[in-house]
Enzyme design. Sequence first.
Site, PDB file in Angstrom:
ATOM      1  N   CYS A   9       0.876  -1.182   0.000  1.00  0.00           N
ATOM      2  CA  CYS A   9       0.000   0.000   0.000  1.00  0.00           C
ATOM      3  C   CYS A   9       0.907   1.224   0.000  1.00  0.00           C
ATOM      4  O   CYS A   9       2.079   1.125  -0.362  1.00  0.00           O
ATOM      5  CB  CYS A   9      -0.969  -0.025   1.178  1.00  0.00           C
ATOM      6  SG  CYS A   9      -0.182   0.000   2.803  1.00  0.00           S
ATOM      7  N   ASN A  12       2.284   1.432   4.377  1.00  0.00           N
ATOM      8  CA  ASN A  12       2.585   0.173   5.077  1.00  0.00           C
ATOM      9  C   ASN A  12       2.261   0.258   6.574  1.00  0.00           C
ATOM     10  O   ASN A  12       2.919  -0.382   7.393  1.00  0.00           O
ATOM     11  CB  ASN A  12       4.045  -0.263   4.858  1.00  0.00           C
ATOM     12  CG  ASN A  12       4.358  -1.702   5.275  1.00  0.00           C
ATOM     13  OD1 ASN A  12       5.458  -2.020   5.688  1.00  0.00           O
ATOM     14  ND2 ASN A  12       3.382  -2.593   5.225  1.00  0.00           N
ATOM     15  N   CYS A  14      -1.435   0.789   7.374  1.00  0.00           N
ATOM     16  CA  CYS A  14      -2.879   0.534   7.493  1.00  0.00           C
ATOM     17  C   CYS A  14      -3.298  -0.708   6.703  1.00  0.00           C
ATOM     18  O   CYS A  14      -3.535  -1.769   7.275  1.00  0.00           O
ATOM     19  CB  CYS A  14      -3.685   1.743   7.018  1.00  0.00           C
ATOM     20  SG  CYS A  14      -3.373   3.244   7.967  1.00  0.00           S
ATOM     21  N   ARG A  15      -3.398  -0.564   5.370  1.00  0.00           N
ATOM     22  CA  ARG A  15      -4.000  -1.636   4.578  1.00  0.00           C
ATOM     23  C   ARG A  15      -3.111  -2.862   4.414  1.00  0.00           C
ATOM     24  O   ARG A  15      -3.567  -3.997   4.626  1.00  0.00           O
ATOM     25  CB  ARG A  15      -4.393  -1.093   3.186  1.00  0.00           C
ATOM     26  CG  ARG A  15      -5.522  -0.106   3.246  1.00  0.00           C
ATOM     27  CD  ARG A  15      -5.648   0.659   1.942  1.00  0.00           C
ATOM     28  NE  ARG A  15      -4.502   1.554   1.739  1.00  0.00           N
ATOM     29  CZ  ARG A  15      -4.284   2.277   0.658  1.00  0.00           C
ATOM     30  NH1 ARG A  15      -5.140   2.195  -0.352  1.00  0.00           N
ATOM     31  NH2 ARG A  15      -3.240   3.069   0.581  1.00  0.00           N
ATOM     32  N   SER A  16      -1.841  -2.672   3.999  1.00  0.00           N
ATOM     33  CA  SER A  16      -1.025  -3.861   3.691  1.00  0.00           C
ATOM     34  C   SER A  16      -0.662  -4.686   4.929  1.00  0.00           C
ATOM     35  O   SER A  16      -0.619  -5.918   4.829  1.00  0.00           O
ATOM     36  CB  SER A  16       0.205  -3.511   2.842  1.00  0.00           C
ATOM     37  OG  SER A  16       1.081  -2.638   3.500  1.00  0.00           O
ATOM     38  N   ASP A 124      -8.220   3.858   0.917  1.00  0.00           N
ATOM     39  CA  ASP A 124      -7.258   4.298   1.921  1.00  0.00           C
ATOM     40  C   ASP A 124      -8.011   4.828   3.150  1.00  0.00           C
ATOM     41  O   ASP A 124      -8.713   5.823   3.050  1.00  0.00           O
ATOM     42  CB  ASP A 124      -6.395   5.405   1.291  1.00  0.00           C
ATOM     43  CG  ASP A 124      -5.302   5.886   2.221  1.00  0.00           C
ATOM     44  OD1 ASP A 124      -5.323   5.526   3.412  1.00  0.00           O
ATOM     45  OD2 ASP A 124      -4.425   6.618   1.750  1.00  0.00           O
TER      46      ASP A 124
END
Length: 155
Positions: A9, A12, A14-16, A124
């Site tokens: 993401c 690195n 939050c999402r990934s 995001d």
Amino acid sequence: MPQSVLFVCLGNICRSPLAEAALRAAAEAAGARLLVDSAGTGDWHLGRAPDRRAQAVAARAGIDISNLRARQVGPDDFHRFDHIVAMDHENLAALHRLAPPEGRARLSLLLDHVPGRRGQAVADPYFGEAAGFDATWRDVTAGAQALLRLILGPG
Ligand code: 4NP
């Protein structure tokens, strides 16, 4: 060698890291051995633990991600990983720019693996409400399960 997956993401944090946690949990539940990691295209949060809201949503699913640390994706990753999976189109475009010509990793968008969600991004959540992280967790869980089915193949 087990197959390997790198989630990418922007930050690195939050999402990934959540996608990393979701795939690790799905693989463990299926008794599959996979190498799973995550990285960011940006460098603002290097060395930081995941965002507290990401840690909280993972903790609600029974997963501790507090030990993860942000790192930036680099050219070596395209040789080390079988799959590099982007959370959104901007991340995917950045990966295509960074990919060395002889890299072996297959690049994809996470939700392209989920039936009915082709072309969609994992939004995001960083600048949004805390509830956005619940949506992120649902998206990365669906993506991780679909990816695991793809990797393990039929049967
Ligand atoms: P991520 O979220 O890409 O899912 O880790 C973000 C984290 C930080 C920023 C943007 C997105 N930022 O602008 O600092």
